[in-house]
Enzyme design. Sequence first.
Site, short mmCIF file in Angstrom:
data_model
loop_
_atom_site.label_atom_id
_atom_site.label_comp_id
_atom_site.label_asym_id
_atom_site.label_seq_id
_atom_site.Cartn_x
_atom_site.Cartn_y
_atom_site.Cartn_z
N PHE A 121 -3.31 4.55 16.73
CA PHE A 121 -2.83 4.26 15.38
C PHE A 121 -2.01 5.43 14.90
CE2 PHE A 121 -4.10 1.52 11.61
CZ PHE A 121 -3.99 0.33 12.29
N GLN A 234 -0.46 4.96 -1.73
CA GLN A 234 0.11 4.75 -0.39
C GLN A 234 0.90 3.46 -0.30
OE1 GLN A 234 -2.42 4.06 3.27
NE2 GLN A 234 -1.29 5.87 3.88
N HIS A 236 2.25 1.03 2.40
CA HIS A 236 2.13 0.68 3.82
C HIS A 236 3.52 0.25 4.27
CE1 HIS A 236 0.97 -1.22 7.51
NE2 HIS A 236 -0.26 -0.79 7.37
N LEU A 250 -0.09 -7.79 3.93
CA LEU A 250 -0.05 -6.71 4.90
C LEU A 250 0.20 -7.19 6.34
CD1 LEU A 250 -0.57 -3.67 4.98
CD2 LEU A 250 -2.89 -4.22 5.68
N GLU A 253 -0.86 -2.18 11.09
CA GLU A 253 -0.25 -1.15 11.92
C GLU A 253 -0.53 -1.40 13.40
OE1 GLU A 253 -0.85 2.49 9.89
OE2 GLU A 253 -0.65 3.69 11.69
N ARG A 311 2.09 6.82 7.83
CA ARG A 311 2.66 5.74 7.01
C ARG A 311 3.74 6.21 6.05
NH1 ARG A 311 -3.11 2.63 6.03
NH2 ARG A 311 -3.06 1.58 8.04
N HIS A 376 -0.51 -0.28 -0.83
CA HIS A 376 -1.60 -0.53 0.08
C HIS A 376 -2.90 0.14 -0.33
CE1 HIS A 376 -3.51 -1.50 3.77
NE2 HIS A 376 -3.63 -0.26 4.16
N ARG A 411 -3.08 8.80 3.51
CA ARG A 411 -4.22 8.42 4.34
C ARG A 411 -3.75 7.95 5.70
NH1 ARG A 411 -6.78 3.65 5.64
NH2 ARG A 411 -5.47 2.39 4.27
#
Lengths: 598, 274, 250
Positions: A121, A234, A236, A250, A253, A311, A376, A411
């Site tokens: 990730f 955040q 995304h 969403l 990822e 991100r 996000h 994050r």
Amino acid sequence: MEKYTTYDQDVLVVGAGGSGLRAAISICQAGLSCGIVTKSLLGKAHTVMAEGGAAAALGNMGEPDNWKVHFKDTMKGGRFINNPRIVEIFSKEAPDRVRELEEYGAVFDRTPEGLISQRPFGGHTYRRLNHVGDRTGLELIRTLQDKVVSYKPIVYMEHTLTRLLMDGDRAVGAFGYNRQTGEFVAFRAKAIVFATGGWGRMYKFTSNSWESTGDGAGMAYEAGAELMDMEMVQFHPTGMLWPPGVRGILVTEAVRGDGGILKNNKGERFMFNPEYMPELYKGQYADTEEEGYRWLTDKVNNRRPPELLPRDVVSRAIYKEVLAGRGSEHGGIYLDVSQMGAEYIKRRLPSMWEQFYSLGGIDITKQPMEIYPTIHYTMGGIWTESETCSTSIKGLFAAGESAAGLHGANRLGGNSLTDILVFGKRAGDHAAEFAKNADFGKIDSSQIEEEANTLLAPFTNPGKENPFKLTQELQEAMQEGAMIARTEESLTKALNKVMELQERAKSIHVEGDRVYNPGWHTARDIRFMLKTSEIICRCALERKESRGAQWRLDYTDASEEWGKINLIAQRDGDAVKLIHRPVPAMAPELAAMFEEIK
Amino acid sequence: MASYSANSREEGRAPLPMENRERDWWLMPLLTVVVLTLFGIYTTFRAFENNYYHYTNNGADYLSPFYSPLLPIAWYLHLPLFGLKMVSPAIYILIFPLAFRLTCYYYRKAYYRSFFWDPPACAVAEPRADARMKYTGERKFPFILQNLHRYAFYAAVVIVIILWKDTVDAFIWTNPDGTHHFGIGVGSIVFLVNIILLSLYTFSCHSWRHFIGGKHNCYSCSCGTRSSYGIWKKVSFLNHNHALWAWVSMLSVWFTDFYVMAVASGMFKDIRIL
Amino acid sequence: MRDKVTIRLFRGNADGGTETDYEVTTFPGMVVLDAIHQIQGTQDSTVACRWNCKAAKCGSCSAEINGRPRLMCKSHVEDFADSNGLIRVHPLKTFPLIKDLVTDVSINYRTAEKIPPLTVSEDIPRPFKMQQIDVERIQEFRKCIECFLCQDVCHVLRDHNRKDGYFGPRFMIKIAALNMHPLDSENRLRQLKEEGGIGYCNITKCCEEVCPEHIHLTDNGIIPLKERVADYYYDPLKILIRKIVGPKKR
């Protein structure tokens, strides 16, 4: 005075997402009576939306992963304004929390050795995300739900709390209403855990559900708690863009982790453009597309493609590409996974395939997805003490997305699912500990009366404002002024709009009665959203630098000075008081670890 | 017991309109009723007809699946069944495939829906309001016997083996001098298609799927379970289309019998291909 | 695609109700839940409906659209509008009504409580070792988002109202996920047969038809469980063998 019912619980858990349920498990295990309050039905919380996995350095994939690497990745991802002690606790305890889930009934994907399979990730050095296909959040919440139900706590479903009841400087209860009947309820508790989630709902294009209105942070703020890092929201990088009916939903990822590539309208994999590579990550990502492809099959001898940068980096790159006229048909960017083959996609990303196919009418095994950054997650939140998750209010604990300190300025994907486990447990343990040594406090009925009047005002208010209309205007203002790219001007404009809406919110009027009346519910929610939005704007204006999720076009660089500061927001009458507080120093042995890699 | 604050109003269901679905819900049940009834009538007629079931002209050997295996006449004449004597041997044979299909998990769905209206279609109200609380599903006699589907499956396997032998026979032609040679008639092809479809239907059975591997919880735990996993996967693949196999194999059996009847009674001639 | 559609919405509570027509403006990709939101925002803010994620992941917005149990967030307006541009939206019929599209589904939570959680014997080494081939079957059941559409459509609960006798499809596959777990040591067959009432299911498969997660509830869940119950309670040969050899160790 309005009628209300009072319930007594040793510990009251507000929120039934992952952190709330994990906290409840600990409280039940401590033998205390536990009440769980949720705005929705049990098991519907926002945790179900988490897809990719839970990051924990189990090291199951034959890579030299351990808590130290996880610690370093998380600090780097958060651009060093995270609380190092919190991150240390987090990365050390994460593996146990994940393994414990298996005992509770979670069924993760397996490695050939029969261990939990881990996927790569963004921002994580090694494969670290423990997952179940692309529905890990669902697995987590269902597992925790089943476990907590076996202890038979009392679950107050479809109850909204709107006011923290204070006895001097201690939180002793909470007041709100039953959504199904509209009746008022008051809870008396020796300790309270806030696991109330984030506040992504104040933006127009959001992956958050209606619940994410920031009630928890709002209530805590109004009771005098300190909020921290509120400017850090955040984005995304990959939210669905087209058709409009699905905008904001969403795209995990994991699509990029499993071979999805980002392309502009010229067909270029623009993430390979060196301009987008931050100094901090130079040399750690593939330089060529060939290496990026090789990495998919041989992760040990190749570096990951730059699509898997953190991100904030990817979101900014997408923003710049679109601005430079290289965007897709509807003003986004293409995310293409079709080259991986239909069978692979349906096995690795089943719910993504389904989501695009049934919601958007797009077959991702054949055509690229159109994506654009979407709101996000909120890194900021209620300030908590690192060991106990206690807040600046006595008797109030906070965990999960509603708390601040772990993620800093950005994050890393996969850290939130582990966050809720690690700090859900800690908050539960310490709240139980606190409750064991405390009595019920004194409930002040004048606070209840005040709140009841606030709640009922919209029915009798002579004004004409529509709560849904105000919500929409707020979302548009925040989307425009406080999105990815911020300037003094845009933020001021958004702030002014928010202040105007706060005035107008005083004359909200709703029709109907109190039984399951969404208009009435929204009338209270919007006040939390407006206050939280105001704090976001003020903090974003105050932090005159770019760092992580905070990207200021008028201060494009990270400043060393700001890198040592967390912004604290606290209520001061009707005004928001901002405090610059130094980021806690890293313990010498942790700091030494950074010297090694630097 | 944990309590949920959701106010329990189990009795007070909404006074909603009873019927809501689009108009076409009855198509499937109707089709099922028509086809199953027609098949039932045809089968009953053929079972009692006791004629035109074995075509042996020109050295052929086509034995109708309704009458296979050939039972000795003395045998079936003196075996009483439901007090009936002098009936056709087909009765003794058809009872097994009938039991297999009657207890089959797919046919159960089909006839519970279309004949019993339990329910007629999804989210379509069942018309017999008075019977609402009497419903016992498969908990009471006779439907509790559905639990013994596996035994019908065992019998069906024997039948399939016999019919494979008949199919082989359909490719073996007898010369006038009593010797045999390989040959293909249109009938042979009919037999082959039929037995393949019957095999697919039989071996996509849910009970078989359970027996061969579904009953295990851990496939990787031993050598035996690991190999049963492989078979279970394949059976599961077939099982996915169990309903399809049920329909086409029923039609193919019907057609096979019809073909034998037609050529044996001289309705039309079998054509030799090879 | 038409510019406007009419939502014929059930409005009312347990005491009674009526259908009310609302005209909504469409946009590409619009789902029925969007239409309900538009009604709330611009025409009548008292319209009650549950929803959370609007991405078919939480299972909150269950309703009956043109008489079919569906998730509103997954039902495109253009697929459901008839030739007059009319869509009928009703609450779930099996559960007691609270208001408009909101029903009291709490019975499902009470049923869930009756099912013992995963029980793994102490002598199994930790961390667990399980192979993918052993867990993939139960992973299918764990995809369930608890929208309760299967509970709604199941005729045992819907038409016969035997909520006292049958747990319903959602809980059959919940038990299946535990019963087929490679490490679970709890015997769940008695519960399945007695309290759970698996015998009430006559495998008419409506649960499978409405499942938004495409879980094969009957073929992969309920039927294998029925076979397991038959193994233990109905198969005379198996019972005889067990009598002679003694119960199999798990």
